[in-house]
Design a protein around this motif. Sequence first.
Motif, PDB file in Angstrom:
ATOM      1  N   UNK A   1       2.235 -11.637  -9.302  1.00 36.83           N
ATOM      2  CA  UNK A   1       1.460 -11.268  -8.299  1.00 36.83           C
ATOM      3  C   UNK A   1       2.438 -11.239  -7.074  1.00 36.83           C
ATOM      4  N   UNK A   2       2.346 -10.134  -6.574  1.00 34.02           N
ATOM      5  CA  UNK A   2       3.322  -9.841  -5.206  1.00 34.02           C
ATOM      6  C   UNK A   2       2.293  -9.897  -3.963  1.00 34.02           C
ATOM      7  N   UNK A   3       2.994 -10.085  -3.148  1.00 30.77           N
ATOM      8  CA  UNK A   3       2.268 -10.146  -1.696  1.00 30.77           C
ATOM      9  C   UNK A   3       3.103  -9.565  -0.670  1.00 30.77           C
ATOM     10  N   UNK A   4       2.296  -8.850   0.196  1.00 29.46           N
ATOM     11  CA  UNK A   4       3.151  -8.215   1.323  1.00 29.46           C
ATOM     12  C   UNK A   4       2.167  -8.767   2.592  1.00 29.46           C
ATOM     13  N   UNK A   5       2.815  -9.517   3.452  1.00 25.99           N
ATOM     14  CA  UNK A   5       2.258  -9.951   4.642  1.00 25.99           C
ATOM     15  C   UNK A   5       3.122  -9.204   5.918  1.00 25.99           C
ATOM     16  N   UNK A   6       2.033  -8.514   6.473  1.00 26.17           N
ATOM     17  CA  UNK A   6       2.583  -7.825   7.781  1.00 26.17           C
ATOM     18  C   UNK A   6       2.615  -8.317   9.020  1.00 26.17           C
ATOM     19  N   UNK A   7       3.526  -8.493   9.794  1.00 29.99           N
ATOM     20  CA  UNK A   7       3.439  -9.058  11.233  1.00 29.99           C
ATOM     21  C   UNK A   7       4.010  -7.901  12.247  1.00 29.99           C
ATOM     22  N   UNK A   8       5.051  -7.217  11.635  1.00 20.79           N
ATOM     23  CA  UNK A   8       5.726  -6.335  12.573  1.00 20.79           C
ATOM     24  C   UNK A   8       5.794  -4.775  11.492  1.00 20.79           C
ATOM     25  N   UNK A   9       5.198  -3.731  11.978  1.00 23.17           N
ATOM     26  CA  UNK A   9       5.244  -2.618  10.940  1.00 23.17           C
ATOM     27  C   UNK A   9       7.046  -2.175  10.938  1.00 23.17           C
TER      28      UNK A   9
ATOM     29  N   UNK B   1       4.785   2.764  -4.934  1.00 27.79           N
ATOM     30  CA  UNK B   1       5.179   2.715  -3.733  1.00 27.79           C
ATOM     31  C   UNK B   1       3.853   2.159  -2.706  1.00 27.79           C
ATOM     32  N   UNK B   2       4.154   1.322  -1.851  1.00 27.12           N
ATOM     33  CA  UNK B   2       3.121   0.716  -0.807  1.00 27.12           C
ATOM     34  C   UNK B   2       3.097   1.580   0.569  1.00 27.12           C
ATOM     35  N   UNK B   3       2.218   2.196   1.060  1.00 27.29           N
ATOM     36  CA  UNK B   3       2.024   2.716   2.065  1.00 27.29           C
ATOM     37  C   UNK B   3       1.452   2.217   3.345  1.00 27.29           C
ATOM     38  N   UNK B   4       1.853   1.946   4.451  1.00 27.96           N
ATOM     39  CA  UNK B   4       1.072   1.674   5.540  1.00 27.96           C
ATOM     40  C   UNK B   4       0.924   2.393   6.533  1.00 27.96           C
ATOM     41  N   UNK B   5      -0.558   2.707   6.914  1.00 28.09           N
ATOM     42  CA  UNK B   5      -0.765   3.718   8.032  1.00 28.09           C
ATOM     43  C   UNK B   5      -1.181   2.875   9.251  1.00 28.09           C
ATOM     44  N   UNK B   6      -0.726   3.181  10.284  1.00 26.75           N
ATOM     45  CA  UNK B   6      -1.028   2.563  11.552  1.00 26.75           C
ATOM     46  C   UNK B   6      -2.130   3.323  12.085  1.00 26.75           C
ATOM     47  N   UNK B   7      -3.285   2.901  12.203  1.00 29.88           N
ATOM     48  CA  UNK B   7      -4.494   3.448  12.683  1.00 29.88           C
ATOM     49  C   UNK B   7      -4.847   2.892  14.225  1.00 29.88           C
ATOM     50  N   UNK B   8      -4.707   1.688  14.300  1.00 33.94           N
ATOM     51  CA  UNK B   8      -5.158   1.146  15.942  1.00 33.94           C
ATOM     52  C   UNK B   8      -3.853   0.482  16.038  1.00 33.94           C
ATOM     53  N   UNK B   9      -3.563   0.325  17.611  1.00 33.14           N
ATOM     54  CA  UNK B   9      -2.402  -0.513  18.022  1.00 33.14           C
ATOM     55  C   UNK B   9      -3.000  -1.901  17.952  1.00 33.14           C
ATOM     56  N   UNK B  10      -1.978  -2.720  17.910  1.00 33.96           N
ATOM     57  CA  UNK B  10      -2.410  -4.329  17.636  1.00 33.96           C
ATOM     58  C   UNK B  10      -2.886  -4.726  19.232  1.00 33.96           C
ATOM     59  N   UNK B  11      -3.788  -5.983  19.077  1.00 38.81           N
ATOM     60  CA  UNK B  11      -4.306  -6.512  20.190  1.00 38.81           C
ATOM     61  C   UNK B  11      -3.197  -6.972  21.393  1.00 38.81           C
TER      62      UNK B  11
END
Length: 586
Positions: free
Chosen positions: A84-92, A576-586
């Motif tokens: 079981x693999x985890x990706x935790x995102x704090x900074x793209x 592959x795991x892709x991350x698409x930045x849709x909205x800017x962070x708060x």
Amino acid sequence: MAGAAHCSLQVKRLLLDPKFEGYKLSLEPLACYQLGLDAAVAEVKLRDDQYTLDHMRAFGMYNYLHLDSWYQDNVYYVDQFGRVMNLSVTLDTALQKPREVFRLPTDLTACDNRLCASIHFASSTWVTLSDGTGRLFLIKSGKRGNGTSEKWEIVFNEELGSPFIIAHSVSFVKSDIHSVAVLLLRVEKDELDTKGSGFHITLEWVTIAEITQEGDHRYEIFKRRVLQGKSVPHYAAIEPSGDGLMIVSYKPFKFIQDEDNNLEEENDAKATNEKKDPLYYWQQTEDDVTVTVHIPQDITKDDIKVRFSPDSICVTLKDQPPLMEGKLYSSVDHESCTWIIRENKSLEISLPKKNEGSRWPELIIGDTRGEFIMDSSQCSEIAESLMHLTSEVMNPNPEKENPPCNAQELEECDAFLEDSASLCRFDGDTLKVTHVINLGSNQYLFSVVVDPREMPCFCLRHDVDALLWQPHSDQPENMWEHIATFNALGYVQASKQDKKFMACAPDYSYAALCECLRRVFIYRQPTPLSTVLYNRKEGRQVGQVAKQLVTTLEASDPILGFQATSERLFVLTTKTLFLIKVNPGN
């Protein structure tokens, strides 16, 4: 579904935009990041004996990427080594490689008839996990998304029969006892089904509770209940309290009970199927309503009490409970109401209508114990009034201002594979349906968790729009709340022939869908314009615009998983795991 309350979904008009003009294609670039996986995703392809549409819906279209709604921007998947693999995102821009948080103790490749491994996050510290071979794990995870405090520990591990996937799970505490309820989905061979697909679908509702004996704490199965149906549910979720269950499906589900309960059920069914004479008969003209009630031979005029009011009636025999009582469909002239006893020992009641000319569809609102008798002249009158709605030709009068609907004018995206899906709420104690909604042509689109402490929301097509509904199991008067609208999304998604997954942001800022390969479509909510824009055709200023964005992934592998958060989209392919930045962070 006798006894179930037939409800309807109440649309909030303020959340609809009748002036929505459509999506404008935007060429603004979206930041897209990708991570190569150390090992491929543990994809399980359908076998030759899994050939039905239900197999494809349940397992062929399975979402292999799991979003942890308790900790935003945390996703999990299972790789081919059972990790079981985890990706935790704090900074793209500073992404770490996915890390292993748990390893399944079974060798997945050793089981020939296994399904895909499945995960569900029952709470902020509890996880349910299936290895796809029929074994269920209950895991205490600690605080997830944090490498120091996240430690997955098995507290329950048991073989539960044929392979399944986890549809939903919840963690709750009742009477100081911690329990976890899990919903297991199976597609099983049905030897008795010779005319259909030859399979049926079961949903097993398993409750695992903490047992304390002599200071020893352990978890054991407390209750197992099974529902059976003939189509894979679009949506199935347990209420946060563990007291009920909600299912959206094309064909109905019902609980399979033990032999004693089955005998009771059969007796109940026989009792209801036996032909019962109506309690009363009633007729009507434009001026009045006549009610006839058969009464026992020993009843005299002095034993009968009839009370009239402008909008209700009550009939009592001797000192018994009221024979007839309730609110009339419409008002009557209660001072002119009369009753007499006929020679054949029947009570005849005459009710002059206050609103002459109106037709009553029922006598007492909600009372189904009576039978309406219509005379031949009324039948002819009704048939004549409906004659203009029927014809042997498609459009008998082309000059008519509003010609009938022509089926040939419907577009392909207006067609529905399933016309009559229903939403049912089951009670966990009685195992009966308590509420039912016929969804009609409101096509199910997708589900999303907005608040992890609540049930998942479901999105339905209403006309051209897509409406998001939040179930509230603890609010009987507002059990399904309309919380958001995605304008024209119902129409737009229908035109995407190759779509595989749909999702939306928990803050409703956008909806998204992906095709089987490469392409991702994003539909933003309308936002105010920073510059002045005019609609030249209508000569007016446009105040806001809704944007459509399209991203093409640099991958040739099929998309296996798709999840949306308020800031970004996660897209999983085989390697592959892709991350698409849709909205800017708060």
